[in-house]
Design a protein around this motif. Structure first.
Motif, short mmCIF file in Angstrom:
data_model
loop_
_atom_site.label_atom_id
_atom_site.label_comp_id
_atom_site.label_asym_id
_atom_site.label_seq_id
_atom_site.Cartn_x
_atom_site.Cartn_y
_atom_site.Cartn_z
N THR A 58 13.48 46.51 61.59
CA THR A 58 14.41 45.12 61.90
C THR A 58 14.92 45.43 63.40
O THR A 58 15.24 44.30 64.08
CB THR A 58 15.48 45.21 60.80
N SER A 59 15.14 46.49 63.99
CA SER A 59 15.75 46.56 65.19
C SER A 59 15.40 48.13 65.59
O SER A 59 14.87 49.01 64.61
CB SER A 59 17.41 46.51 65.13
N GLY A 60 15.61 48.29 66.91
CA GLY A 60 15.33 49.67 67.49
C GLY A 60 14.06 49.93 68.38
O GLY A 60 13.46 48.85 68.38
N GLN A 61 13.81 50.96 68.83
CA GLN A 61 12.49 50.98 69.62
C GLN A 61 11.68 52.27 69.27
O GLN A 61 12.26 53.32 68.81
CB GLN A 61 13.21 51.29 71.12
N ILE A 62 10.36 52.11 69.62
CA ILE A 62 9.54 53.33 69.18
C ILE A 62 8.71 53.56 70.39
O ILE A 62 8.05 52.52 70.66
CB ILE A 62 8.40 53.17 68.00
N LEU A 63 8.73 54.86 70.94
CA LEU A 63 7.90 55.10 72.12
C LEU A 63 7.10 56.28 71.86
O LEU A 63 7.29 57.16 71.02
CB LEU A 63 9.00 55.77 73.12
N LEU A 64 6.06 56.16 72.21
CA LEU A 64 4.85 57.39 71.90
C LEU A 64 4.40 57.53 73.41
O LEU A 64 3.91 56.72 74.29
CB LEU A 64 3.55 56.77 71.50
N ASP A 65 4.54 58.83 73.78
CA ASP A 65 4.42 59.47 75.28
C ASP A 65 5.13 58.35 76.24
O ASP A 65 4.37 58.31 77.25
CB ASP A 65 2.88 59.25 75.35
N GLY A 66 6.13 58.17 75.90
CA GLY A 66 6.93 57.21 76.94
C GLY A 66 6.61 55.67 77.10
O GLY A 66 7.25 54.89 77.35
#
Length: 242
Positions: A58-66
Motif C-alpha cells: 500500500t505504501s513504502g519502497q523496496i530496493l534490490l541492490d540499490g
C-alpha cells in the motif's frame, strides 16, 4: 542486498481497513540465510509475497541492490533474480519435470544436468524426469522438485513460504538437509524462509520475528532463537516437526 523501507499493506473488509503490514523496515544482506517467523496472522506470508511481487504494498519502497523494484511485476522481479516457492507448489498438468527444469534454467539443459538438480534434492532422476507435475506427485515430491527448479535458476534471492507445510517427516528431514547444503554453499545470493519450525530456525544466520505486521526482533539466529524458546507466549510458533 534487499531493503524494505516503511512498507505497509492493508485490505478493506466491508467498511473497515485491516492492516496486515505496518510501517515495516528491514535489510537483508547478501550471503545470508534468513528465517522470518512469528505467530499465525503476523503477516509473514504477505511480506514474502510483497518481496516477490505477488502483492503490491500500500505504501513504502523496496530496493534490490540499490534499485527500486517497488512497482515491478512478479515477472520483472523473476528476471532480476528473485525466486518464490509457494507454500502449496503449483501443479502443471501436461508439463514434465524435465520441461519445468528447463523453463526454470531459462535454457535447454542436458538430461545429465537435470539429473544433477534432482539428485541435489534427493530424487532419483530416472523416476521423475518424464513424470508430469500433476496430482500423481506427493506434497513432499512437489516441494523438492520446486526447490530443484530454484537451484536450476541460480537466483540472487530465493524465498520459501512455509516449505514444511503439508509434508511428512521423511520429506521434512530431507528438506532440512537441502537447506543446510544451500546455506553452506551461499555465495552472493540470499535465502529467505518463512517458517516457525525449530529445525529450520536453528540453521538461520538471522531471524526476523514479526507480530501484528511489525518487526519485533531482528538479529543473529544464535541470539534470537533462545529468546523465542524462552518466551512462553512465543513457544507455539517455534515448534519441532513431529
Amino acid at each position: 542486498m534487499l531493503e524494505l523501507k516503511n512498507i505497509s499493506f492493508h485490505v478493506t473488509e466491508g467498511n473497515s481497513q485491516v492492516d496486515i503490514i505496518q510501517d515495516l523496515s528491514l535489510t537483508v544482506d547478501n550471503r545470508k540465510f534468513v528465517v522470518i517467523t512469528g505467530p499465525n496472522g503476523s503477516g509473514k506470508s504477505t511480506l514474502a509475497k510483497i518481496i516477490a511481487g505477488i502483492e503490491q504494498p500500500t505504501s513504502g519502497q523496496i530496493l534490490l541492490d540499490g534499485q527500486d523494484i517497488t512497482n515491478k511485476s512478479i515477472t520483472e522481479r523473476a528476471q532480476m533474480g528473485i525466486s518464490f516457492a509457494f507454500q502449496q507448489p503449483v501443479r502443471f498438468r501436461g508439463l514434465q519435470v524435465i520441461d519445468l527444469l528447463r523453463l526454470a534454467a531459462g535454457k535447454k539443459i542436458s538430461h545429465i544436468k537435470a539429473c544433477d538438480y534432482l539428485s541435489e534434492v534427493g530424487l532419483c532422476a530416472n523416476d521423475y524426469l518424464n513424470r508430469e507435475v500433476n496430482s500423481s506427485l506427493s506434497g513432499g515430491e512437489l516441494k523438492r522438485i520446486e526447490i530443484a527448479t530454484i537451484l536450476a535458476r541460480k537466483t540472487n534471492l530465493s524465498i520459501f513460504d512455509e516449505p514444511e507445510a503439508g509434508i511428512d517427516l521423511w520429506s521434512f528431514q530431507n528438506l532440512i538437509r537441502i537447506f543446510e547444503k544451500m546455506r553452506a554453499e551461499i555465495e552472493e545470493s540470499s535465502i529467505i524462509i518463512i517458517s516457525h519450525q525449530e529445525r529450520i530456525l536453528q540453521i538461520a544466520d538471522e531471524i526476523i520475528v514479526l507480530a501484528d505486521g511489525r518487526v519485533q526482533e531482528h538479529g543473529a539466529g544464535k541470539d534470537i532463537l533462545p529468546k523465542i524458546m524462552d518466551t512462553e507466549v512465543s513457544m507455539p510458533m517455534c515448534r519441532k516437526f513431529q
